[in-house]
Design a protein around this motif. Structure first.
Motif, short mmCIF file in Angstrom:
data_model
loop_
_atom_site.label_atom_id
_atom_site.label_comp_id
_atom_site.label_asym_id
_atom_site.label_seq_id
_atom_site.Cartn_x
_atom_site.Cartn_y
_atom_site.Cartn_z
N UNK A 101 -20.12 2.53 -21.02
CA UNK A 101 -21.19 3.13 -21.78
C UNK A 101 -20.61 3.90 -23.40
N UNK B 36 -9.00 11.16 -22.31
CA UNK B 36 -9.46 10.31 -21.04
C UNK B 36 -8.62 9.94 -20.12
N UNK C 5 -17.97 16.16 -20.92
CA UNK C 5 -17.87 15.63 -22.48
C UNK C 5 -16.17 15.68 -22.85
N UNK D 56 -33.02 18.19 -30.53
CA UNK D 56 -32.18 17.65 -29.32
C UNK D 56 -31.60 18.88 -28.77
N UNK E 191 -23.01 11.82 -19.30
CA UNK E 191 -23.41 10.76 -19.94
C UNK E 191 -25.15 10.62 -19.28
N UNK F 286 -25.75 10.55 -29.30
CA UNK F 286 -27.11 10.75 -29.46
C UNK F 286 -27.89 10.39 -30.51
N UNK G 123 -16.97 8.39 -26.41
CA UNK G 123 -16.53 8.64 -25.08
C UNK G 123 -16.89 7.48 -24.04
N UNK G 124 -16.31 6.39 -24.60
CA UNK G 124 -16.70 5.03 -23.55
C UNK G 124 -16.07 5.48 -22.20
N UNK G 125 -16.83 4.95 -21.32
CA UNK G 125 -15.93 4.92 -19.70
C UNK G 125 -16.88 3.83 -19.29
N UNK H 169 -26.79 6.54 -24.56
CA UNK H 169 -25.73 5.72 -24.68
C UNK H 169 -26.21 4.33 -24.83
N UNK I 220 -9.97 11.72 -17.04
CA UNK I 220 -10.91 10.74 -16.34
C UNK I 220 -10.03 9.72 -15.55
N UNK J 228 -16.35 9.56 -31.87
CA UNK J 228 -15.89 9.43 -30.57
C UNK J 228 -16.89 9.25 -29.45
N UNK K 23 -27.49 12.67 -20.88
CA UNK K 23 -27.94 12.74 -22.21
C UNK K 23 -29.18 12.16 -22.69
N UNK L 109 -33.64 14.76 -23.88
CA UNK L 109 -33.19 15.16 -25.15
C UNK L 109 -34.52 15.64 -25.77
N UNK M 235 -13.94 13.05 -21.01
CA UNK M 235 -14.12 11.56 -21.57
C UNK M 235 -13.71 11.44 -23.02
N UNK M 236 -13.44 12.51 -23.77
CA UNK M 236 -12.91 12.64 -24.99
C UNK M 236 -11.76 11.80 -25.45
N UNK M 237 -11.70 11.25 -26.63
CA UNK M 237 -10.64 10.26 -26.92
C UNK M 237 -9.38 11.34 -26.92
N UNK N 110 -21.24 6.41 -25.59
CA UNK N 110 -22.13 7.79 -25.74
C UNK N 110 -22.25 8.20 -27.01
#
Lengths: 502, 529
Positions: free
Chosen positions: A91, B388, B380, B360, B333, A95, A295-297, A103, B392, A293, B336, B339, B383-385, A93
């Motif tokens: 995904x 991760x 959020x 949103x 996710x 908006x 936030x791929x997973x 996503x 996660x 970013x 999300x 919205x 999962x941030x760069x 992500x």
């Protein structure tokens, strides 16, 4: 917005070495979408080809389209890629209202195809190898139309309309490795590369491959570095360059712009650029930075795609002949000289000629029309020849009208203009415009007599055996009949009148 | 059953109702009406149970009438009716239904009607089970007390000042309060089993992938699973067979045919079975009364011929931490999509520019409650760069270790056993300001979700110190859900003997309800055996 400074292309090439990279998105022509059973059809009423999955309704789950996987593997194989034994979706992500789930479901670090190459033939026949990093599957986003602003962009718009018909359409994104060593042929290579990808996906039958419909879309990355330096310069990414000509022009322009920036001593800004077909320039889009970013997973709603080796080999066996082999075959079938065929390829009308021949035209007639008439018109209109909207059937009909002596070649080009102007079929235009070859020899003979009388010296030359001088008399007759005469017939009549063998 | 009245009808199990409906001793309309009356009597008002967010009166009665007509007409159509046809059910409001609102317990979906049915709902409709309504839950299933519902907390029928567990407190309370014989729940970290434990009901989280998730509003896709909430083990097996089995709309759905779960529940035999106590899931941190009831169950199973062994699952100590990274990551996710653009609530910013980002933002600020926001922010971040791998990524490694612990444990035990929750029902508001204390409620249930294995909670008696229900959890290897029913049925019958009948007979009858004669109930219960 003030125009960016540019250097001349020659000066840029003198000082810098361009490095290119392409991301080509190919829309697959599967019956249904990537993750839902909604139809994958272009051009329908907005928001009609959608179901609860495409709209991202609460509770929905994706299911992978098997045909899309098959098409992706075929593309990978045609690009000489390795096919992953197992790969996952992820995904991405962010908006934005064109993405119903906020996503995008896309492959990220596990593409279905990777490590390939494509050999590109340039206009002089040299082969340039482009390395393919990966080809991965993803879904398209919906289409936003921004209303009320001056630019058609979201900034300054009063409101935006969204059409989710395109949301979830299967895409394969083909990413090259950095392309080095193209030098001043970079713009040409860019065009030839995208043309080659388009040709491959079209021949595979996996995409409609119409660039004007966005079936094949190109993001072009350009950076410059001083000659001799190993390290790449900072790149720009020009988004959605959606015709072959535009790809060539965009790379050309970006090389010139980068060169001017570097010359001024400023760093190039890493950013996306928007392409403007009207001015053939790019403007700054969004700054691209490490702050992006997504936030791929791994997509937890999908299980890994595990193409069996047997299946991959089955698909490999069904692949059409590679482009180079196909070209060889077509050239032989059509009987074109090397030069004629290369011109056809460089003009980007090989597929069109093939379709025209398939529709019933002879190879020479097809070439005459495409190369002699349509390519020039496309150039004037600044579009790719295939985008001009000439149907193979139109050419077949025009050729037939000429062959039957109903109209002459000059009239036929006029009829073609009429067809392009939307006036109807060739037959209708002939009727409407009152175009018909004068077939009664009476008025023609009168005109011939008049022409011979007007140019007695030419008449004498012909009588004396200089038959090639006949053009002047034929021209006089054609002028007198306002082009409505059949030039071939006029020639016959002149020769008969003067008692000369043709 | 000429003496049948609505008070007795609501006390019957689904299996008993099915039998009487098939014998045409009662009608489905009577059954549905009895439950609607009960809902009207106990669910509303200031001190009502508040298990239902929506009551589906008309449709439920119409389906019931249809079943009655088919049965009255007889013939092939009557023969082909599903065993549970005409038996009503309540559905957790996280599961989408055509014709009724679906809120997920959130303001952000207030008034939203789904254009499609969840697969499990389709299967209920195919079985012609009247849907009584939609039950309350913690917002988007995020909570262990149902206090995080945007529509007010559900009360525990055993003590209206206490929580019914969560997130599926509505389904559990509805079944415990005799407002519905059956309900559907969803279990991401214990949301079926923990409410079952604190309300004295039976709850099953099936093997991941054995019940379709299509139409369950996702919290954490890799952990969520729909399952039965009932008053007996047999009823759970019956309902599990209705909703289970492969679904092409859910890619994670298992292709395997469903095991014969009802037969396993009816068989109920533990002789020679190895039942493993998980060292890490009892003792310290568990309420004394919970521990005592747990030991009772071990003793009963031993007497019934099971071999009790002890197993160690050392990585379970990291399960809660891993869960609170994986679940919020996926939830951040999954949520999300809420919205304000396509459906549900839309809130415009009060001042300033009207940009899509701000619409949103305003919608999500107004539409989500604090616990949902907390988890979105957590996820959020995780999962941030740059974070991760540490969060996660590490959590996924723990998940693998937890799975290995289960694999090892199941080499020495056929079924594992533990208390379902460390404590009995706590007071409303008691842990609302202490998220960590709240999260600890699920310490024993979470490992099963991380590993995808099935779990069942059944009532193990009342705790000595507070007289409130204690839950006993059984865990089996993936795709071996039948073992839960086999062992669960034995333990249930032994416990009923020990406690003099179904535990729920000892629950307060609730102020507004007619007085029940427990003796009459016991007769009914025995008849069904």
């Amino acid at each position: 917005m003030s125009a960016d400074a540019t250097l001349s292309f020659e000066e840029a090439m003198e000082k810098y070495d361009p490095v290119l990279g392409f991301e080509v998105h190919v829309e697959l022509n599967t019956k249904t979408k990537m993750f839902s059973s909604a139809p994958n059809v272009f051009g329908d009423e907005p928001n009609t080809n959608v179901n609860e999955v495409d709209l991202g309704m609460p509770g929905v789950l994706p299911v992978v389209n098997k045909t899309a996987i098959e098409s992706s593997i075929k593309i990978g194989l045609a690009l000489n890629c390795k096919i992953a034994e197992s790969c996952r979706f992820a995904r991405k992500n962010y908006f934005y209202p064109d993405t119903p789930k906020n996503f995008q479901t896309s492959q990220y670090d596990e593409p279905i195809a990777y490590d390939g190459y494509l050999d590109i033939e340039l206009s002089d026949g040299t082969i340039f190898r482009v390395e393919i990093e990966r080809a991965h599957m993803e879904e398209d986003a919906g289409k936003l139309t921004h209303m009320g602003g001056a630019t058609g962009r979201i900034q300054g718009a009063d409101f935006s309309l969204v059409d989710y018909n395109r949301a979830g359409v299967p895409l394969v994104e083909i990413v090259t490795k950095p392309i080095q060593g193209a030098g001043s042929r970079a713009p040409e290579l860019a065009k030839a590369y995208v043309a080659a990808v388009r040709e491959i996906v079209k021949n595979l039958g996996v995409s409609d491959a119409k660039m004007e419909r966005g079936n094949v879309r190109c993001d072009a990355n350009v950076s410059l570095r001083p000659h001799g330096r190993e390290r790449f310069g900072i790149r720009s990414e020009t988004k959605n360059v959606n015709s072959l000509r535009a790809v060539e022009h965009a790379v050309h322009y970006e090389i010139r712009r980068h060169a001017a920036v570097l010359d001024s001593g400023e760093p190039v800004v890493q950013e996306t650029r928007h392409w403007h077909e009207d001015t053939r320039t790019t403007t700054s889009g969004r700054a691209k930075s490490d702050a992006d970013d997504y936030r791929y997973f791994p997509e937890p709603d999908l299980v890994p795609v595990v193409p069996s080796r047997e299946w991959v080999e089955e698909l490999r066996a069904t692949l059409p002949e590679p482009p180079a082999a196909r070209r060889k075959r077509l050239q032989a079938d059509w009987g074109y000289s090397d030069l004629e065929f290369r011109d056809v390829v460089n003009a980007g009308v090989m597929d069109e000629i093939q379709e025209t021949i398939a529709a019933g035209a002879s190879a020479s007639v097809a070439r005459k029309w495409w190369m002699g008439e349509i390519v020039g018109r496309a150039k004037n209109a600044d579009v790719d020849p295939g985008q001009l909207g000439v149907q193979p059937a139109t050419i077949v009909e025009l050729a037939k009208l000429v062959e039957d002596g109903k109209i002459n070649n000059k009239m036929a080009t006029e009829v073609l203009d009429g067809v392009l102007a939307g006036e109807g079929t060739p037959a209708e235009i002939v009727e409407k415009r009152g175009l018909a070859v004068v077939s009664d020899d009476g008025p023609l003979l009168e005109a011939i007599d008049a022409a011979l009388a007007a140019q007695p010296d030419v008449a004498d030359k012909i009588r004396g055996g200089k038959v090639q001088a006949i053009g002047a008399i034929v021209g006089g007759v054609m002028k007198a009949t306002r082009g409505q005469a059949d030039a071939g017939r006029v020639r016959e009549l002149i020769l008969a009148k003067l008692g000369v063998e043709g | 059953m000429t003496e049948t009245n609505s008070t007795q009808l609501i006390r019957l199990s689904a299996a008993q109702l099915a039998e009487k409906l098939a014998a045409r001793e009662i009608t489905s309309v009577e059954v549905v009406q009895a439950h609607l009356d009960r809902i009207a009597a106990v669910d509303g008002g200031e001190r009502g149970v508040n298990a239902f967010l929506h009551v589906n009166t008309e449709e439920a009665l119409a389906v019931a009438a249809e079943v009655d007509a088919i049965r009255a007409a007889g013939g092939a159509a009557a023969e082909e009716l599903h065993e549970l046809a005409g038996v009503p059910i309540a559905v957790k409001d996280l599961i989408v239904t055509i014709g009724q609102p679906t809120t997920a317990g959130s303001k952000i979906l207030e008034g939203w009607h789904s254009p499609y049915d969840a697969t499990v709902v389709k299967r209920l409709r195919d079985a012609k089970m009247p849907i009584l309504g939609k039950t309350n839950l913690d917002e988007f299933a995020m909570g262990s007390s149902t206090e995080h519902s945007a529509y007010g907390p559900t009360r525990n029928p055993w003590d209206l000042d206490r929580i019914p567990g969560g997130s599926g407190g509505g389904s559990a309370a509805a079944v415990a309060a005799f407002e519905a014989p059956l309900a559907l729940g969803t279990d991401t970290g214990g949301s079926i089993r923990q409410p079952g434990a604190v309300t004295g009901t039976v709850g099953v989280k099936p093997t991941y992938g054995s019940v379709s998730r299509y139409g369950a509003i996702a919290m954490a896709s890799s952990l969520d699973q729909i399952g039965p909430v009932t008053r007996t083990v047999l009823d759970s097996a019956l309902l599990h067979e209705v909703i289970g089995g492969h679904d092409p709309f859910d890619s994670t759905s298992l292709p395997d045919p469903l095991e014969d779960l009802v037969a396993a529940a009816r068989l109920g035999n533990v002789e020679g079975m190895r039942i493993g106590i998980i060292k890490e899931l009892h003792g310290e941190g568990y309420q004394a009364g919970v521990e005592n009831r747990f030991n009772d169950s071990l003793e009963l199973l031993r007497q019934a011929g099971a071999e009790i062994v002890e197993v160690s699952c050392p990585n379970f100590q990291y399960a809660l931490g891993a869960y609170y990274l994986i679940m919020p990551s996926e939830a951040s996710s999954n949520l999300a999509k809420f919205d304000g653009v396509r459906y549900g609530l839309r809130v415009l910013p009060e001042d300033g520019p009207m940009t899509i980002e701000r619409v949103m933002g305003a919608t999500r600020a107004a539409g989500f409650g604090d616990e949902v926001k907390r988890r979105i922010i957590l996820g959020t971040y995780a999962l941030s760069a740059g974070y991760y791998d540490a969060y996660y990524g590490s959590a996924q490694k723990v998940r693998t270790l937890v799975q290995r612990d289960f694999d090892a444990a199941f080499t020495v035990a056929d079924v594992l056993i533990s208390p379902t929750a460390p404590t009995t029902a706590f007071k409303l508001g008691e842990k609302l300001d202490d998220p960590l204390a709240m999260y600890l409620n699920d310490v024993a249930t979470i490992p099963a979700n991380l590993a995808g294995v099935p779990g069942l909670s059944l009532p193990g008696g009342l705790a000595d110190e507070d007289g409130l229900p204690v839950g006993i959890q059984l865990l089996a290897p993936a795709r071996q859900d039948a073992r839960l029913y086999r062992v669960g049925a034995v333990l249930e019958s032994l416990l009923e003997v020990k406690w003099g009948g179904p535990l729920l007979a000892q629950a307060p009858s609730l102020a507004a309800s007619p007085v029940v004669d427990p003796a009459a109930m016991l007769v009914d219960a025995k008849e069904a055996k």
